[in-house]
Design an enzyme around this catalytic site. Structure first.
Site, PDB file in Angstrom:
ATOM      1  N   CYS A   3     -14.979  22.988 -12.734  1.00 40.74           N
ATOM      2  CA  CYS A   3     -14.274  22.607 -11.503  1.00 40.74           C
ATOM      3  C   CYS A   3     -15.303  22.403 -10.406  1.00 40.74           C
ATOM      4  O   CYS A   3     -16.082  23.305 -10.091  1.00 40.74           O
ATOM      5  CB  CYS A   3     -13.278  23.693 -11.106  1.00 40.74           C
ATOM      6  SG  CYS A   3     -12.581  23.453  -9.468  1.00 40.74           S
ATOM      7  N   CYS A   6     -15.065  24.938  -7.550  1.00 40.67           N
ATOM      8  CA  CYS A   6     -15.543  26.258  -7.967  1.00 40.67           C
ATOM      9  C   CYS A   6     -17.071  26.274  -7.980  1.00 40.67           C
ATOM     10  O   CYS A   6     -17.691  27.285  -7.620  1.00 40.67           O
ATOM     11  CB  CYS A   6     -14.987  26.629  -9.338  1.00 40.67           C
ATOM     12  SG  CYS A   6     -13.273  27.203  -9.316  1.00 40.67           S
ATOM     13  N   ASP A  29     -16.381  16.974   4.057  1.00 40.16           N
ATOM     14  CA  ASP A  29     -16.100  16.064   2.954  1.00 40.16           C
ATOM     15  C   ASP A  29     -17.286  15.111   2.785  1.00 40.16           C
ATOM     16  O   ASP A  29     -17.853  14.609   3.754  1.00 40.16           O
ATOM     17  CB  ASP A  29     -14.821  15.279   3.235  1.00 40.16           C
ATOM     18  CG  ASP A  29     -14.262  14.612   1.989  1.00 40.16           C
ATOM     19  OD1 ASP A  29     -13.189  15.027   1.519  1.00 40.16           O
ATOM     20  OD2 ASP A  29     -14.909  13.658   1.482  1.00 40.16           O
ATOM     21  N   HIS A  45      -9.675  29.990  -7.810  1.00 37.56           N
ATOM     22  CA  HIS A  45      -9.258  28.685  -8.336  1.00 37.56           C
ATOM     23  C   HIS A  45      -7.738  28.592  -8.443  1.00 37.56           C
ATOM     24  O   HIS A  45      -7.117  29.333  -9.203  1.00 37.56           O
ATOM     25  CB  HIS A  45      -9.874  28.401  -9.714  1.00 37.56           C
ATOM     26  CG  HIS A  45      -9.436  27.062 -10.249  1.00 37.56           C
ATOM     27  ND1 HIS A  45     -10.075  25.886  -9.917  1.00 37.56           N
ATOM     28  CD2 HIS A  45      -8.388  26.711 -11.038  1.00 37.56           C
ATOM     29  CE1 HIS A  45      -9.452  24.871 -10.496  1.00 37.56           C
ATOM     30  NE2 HIS A  45      -8.416  25.340 -11.185  1.00 37.56           N
ATOM     31  N   ASN A  84      -3.203  16.833  -0.961  1.00 38.32           N
ATOM     32  CA  ASN A  84      -2.672  15.974  -2.011  1.00 38.32           C
ATOM     33  C   ASN A  84      -2.440  16.820  -3.256  1.00 38.32           C
ATOM     34  O   ASN A  84      -3.285  17.622  -3.636  1.00 38.32           O
ATOM     35  CB  ASN A  84      -3.656  14.840  -2.310  1.00 38.32           C
ATOM     36  CG  ASN A  84      -3.899  13.964  -1.097  1.00 38.32           C
ATOM     37  OD1 ASN A  84      -2.968  13.635  -0.373  1.00 38.32           O
ATOM     38  ND2 ASN A  84      -5.151  13.601  -0.857  1.00 38.32           N
ATOM     39  N   GLY A  90      -2.716  11.192  -4.955  1.00 42.09           N
ATOM     40  CA  GLY A  90      -4.111  10.935  -4.624  1.00 42.09           C
ATOM     41  C   GLY A  90      -5.035  12.129  -4.797  1.00 42.09           C
ATOM     42  O   GLY A  90      -6.181  12.092  -4.333  1.00 42.09           O
ATOM     43  N   HIS A  95      -8.587  21.477  -7.484  1.00 41.63           N
ATOM     44  CA  HIS A  95      -8.759  22.804  -6.888  1.00 41.63           C
ATOM     45  C   HIS A  95      -8.122  22.687  -5.507  1.00 41.63           C
ATOM     46  O   HIS A  95      -8.514  21.790  -4.727  1.00 41.63           O
ATOM     47  CB  HIS A  95     -10.257  23.153  -6.809  1.00 41.63           C
ATOM     48  CG  HIS A  95     -10.574  24.500  -6.221  1.00 41.63           C
ATOM     49  ND1 HIS A  95     -11.349  25.444  -6.887  1.00 41.63           N
ATOM     50  CD2 HIS A  95     -10.267  25.054  -5.019  1.00 41.63           C
ATOM     51  CE1 HIS A  95     -11.488  26.526  -6.127  1.00 41.63           C
ATOM     52  NE2 HIS A  95     -10.834  26.302  -4.978  1.00 41.63           N
ATOM     53  N   HIS A  97      -7.019  22.258  -1.969  1.00 40.87           N
ATOM     54  CA  HIS A  97      -7.796  22.029  -0.753  1.00 40.87           C
ATOM     55  C   HIS A  97      -6.928  21.394   0.310  1.00 40.87           C
ATOM     56  O   HIS A  97      -5.976  20.681   0.009  1.00 40.87           O
ATOM     57  CB  HIS A  97      -9.035  21.173  -1.025  1.00 40.87           C
ATOM     58  CG  HIS A  97      -8.758  19.870  -1.725  1.00 40.87           C
ATOM     59  ND1 HIS A  97      -8.525  19.799  -3.077  1.00 40.87           N
ATOM     60  CD2 HIS A  97      -8.676  18.603  -1.265  1.00 40.87           C
ATOM     61  CE1 HIS A  97      -8.309  18.542  -3.430  1.00 40.87           C
ATOM     62  NE2 HIS A  97      -8.385  17.789  -2.343  1.00 40.87           N
TER      63      HIS A  97
HETATM   64  P1  5GP Z   1      -8.452  14.727  -2.902  1.00 39.97           P
HETATM   65  O1  5GP Z   1      -8.723  13.282  -3.223  1.00 39.97           O
HETATM   66  O2  5GP Z   1      -8.390  15.536  -4.183  1.00 39.97           O
HETATM   67  O3  5GP Z   1      -7.302  14.973  -1.992  1.00 39.97           O
HETATM   68  O4  5GP Z   1      -9.702  15.234  -2.092  1.00 39.97           O
HETATM   69  C1  5GP Z   1     -10.942  15.488  -2.694  1.00 39.97           C
HETATM   70  C2  5GP Z   1     -11.989  15.249  -1.645  1.00 39.97           C
HETATM   71  O5  5GP Z   1     -13.180  15.822  -2.104  1.00 39.97           O
HETATM   72  C3  5GP Z   1     -12.265  13.770  -1.360  1.00 39.97           C
HETATM   73  O6  5GP Z   1     -11.998  13.490   0.004  1.00 39.97           O
HETATM   74  C4  5GP Z   1     -13.750  13.619  -1.719  1.00 39.97           C
HETATM   75  O7  5GP Z   1     -14.444  12.778  -0.825  1.00 39.97           O
HETATM   76  C5  5GP Z   1     -14.253  15.045  -1.651  1.00 39.97           C
HETATM   77  N1  5GP Z   1     -15.376  15.323  -2.536  1.00 39.97           N
HETATM   78  C6  5GP Z   1     -15.498  14.944  -3.836  1.00 39.97           C
HETATM   79  N2  5GP Z   1     -16.655  15.402  -4.353  1.00 39.97           N
HETATM   80  C7  5GP Z   1     -17.256  16.097  -3.351  1.00 39.97           C
HETATM   81  C8  5GP Z   1     -18.504  16.814  -3.281  1.00 39.97           C
HETATM   82  O8  5GP Z   1     -19.271  16.930  -4.239  1.00 39.97           O
HETATM   83  N3  5GP Z   1     -18.809  17.386  -2.091  1.00 39.97           N
HETATM   84  C9  5GP Z   1     -17.975  17.293  -1.001  1.00 39.97           C
HETATM   85  N4  5GP Z   1     -18.391  17.898   0.120  1.00 39.97           N
HETATM   86  N5  5GP Z   1     -16.803  16.633  -1.042  1.00 39.97           N
HETATM   87  C10 5GP Z   1     -16.458  16.048  -2.199  1.00 39.97           C
HETATM   88 ZN    ZN Z   2     -11.832  25.461  -8.933  1.00 42.33          ZN
END
Ligand code: 5GP
Ligand code: ZN
Length: 110
Positions: A3, A6, A29, A45, A84, A90, A95, A97
């Site tokens: 993950c 994680c 982000d 997690h 999301n 999306g 994990h 967030h």
């Molecule tokens: P989701 O699309 O699941 O709602 O949000 C995941 C977020 O994690 C996205 O906005 C993406 O830009 C961010 N993200 C993905 N990989 C990483 C990473 O390695 N580091 C950071 N800081 N953000 C990440």
């Molecule tokens: Zn996790």
């Protein structure tokens, strides 16, 4: 567990942290969708909102107590919180967030 978040909690993948305590981590982000884009995650997690139950919801309440503190620290008063849940919504990282988005007019919902 394989993950990404994680691994960020464990320090195996670096992140630009804005807040950390024993239960929650907040970091920028990597692909900001707004001038201020911070992710709040529980250190434990949980795959997403779908994993929140009466037994573990205290960490979510804690995250929501941290969000206004961090927003104030970052100097933003107006912001949007998004979580999301599931691919159709999306979610790309499985994990739980919460996105904090701020720093520009965010328009209508979604
Ligand atoms: P989701 O699309 O699941 O709602 O949000 C995941 C977020 O994690 C996205 O906005 C993406 O830009 C961010 N993200 C993905 N990989 C990483 C990473 O390695 N580091 C950071 N800081 N953000 C990440
Ligand atoms: Zn996790």
């Amino acid at each position: 567990m394989d993950c990404l978040f994680c691994k960020i909690v464990a320090g195996e993948i670096p992140s630009k942290k804005v807040y950390e305590d024993d239960r929650v981590l907040a970091f920028y982000d990597i692909a900001p969708a707004a001038p201020v884009h911070v992710l709040f995650i529980p250190k434990v997690h949980l795959a997403g909102v779908r994993d929140v139950t009466a037994d573990n919801a205290a960490v979510v309440a804690h995250i929501f107590s941290v969000i206004p503190q961090v927003a104030a620290q970052l100097g933003v008063t107006d912001y949007r919180i998004v979580s999301n849940n599931g691919p159709e919504a999306g979610q790309t990282v499985q994990h739980l967030h919460f996105h904090l988005l701020a720093g520009r007019p965010l328009g209508g919902m979604a």
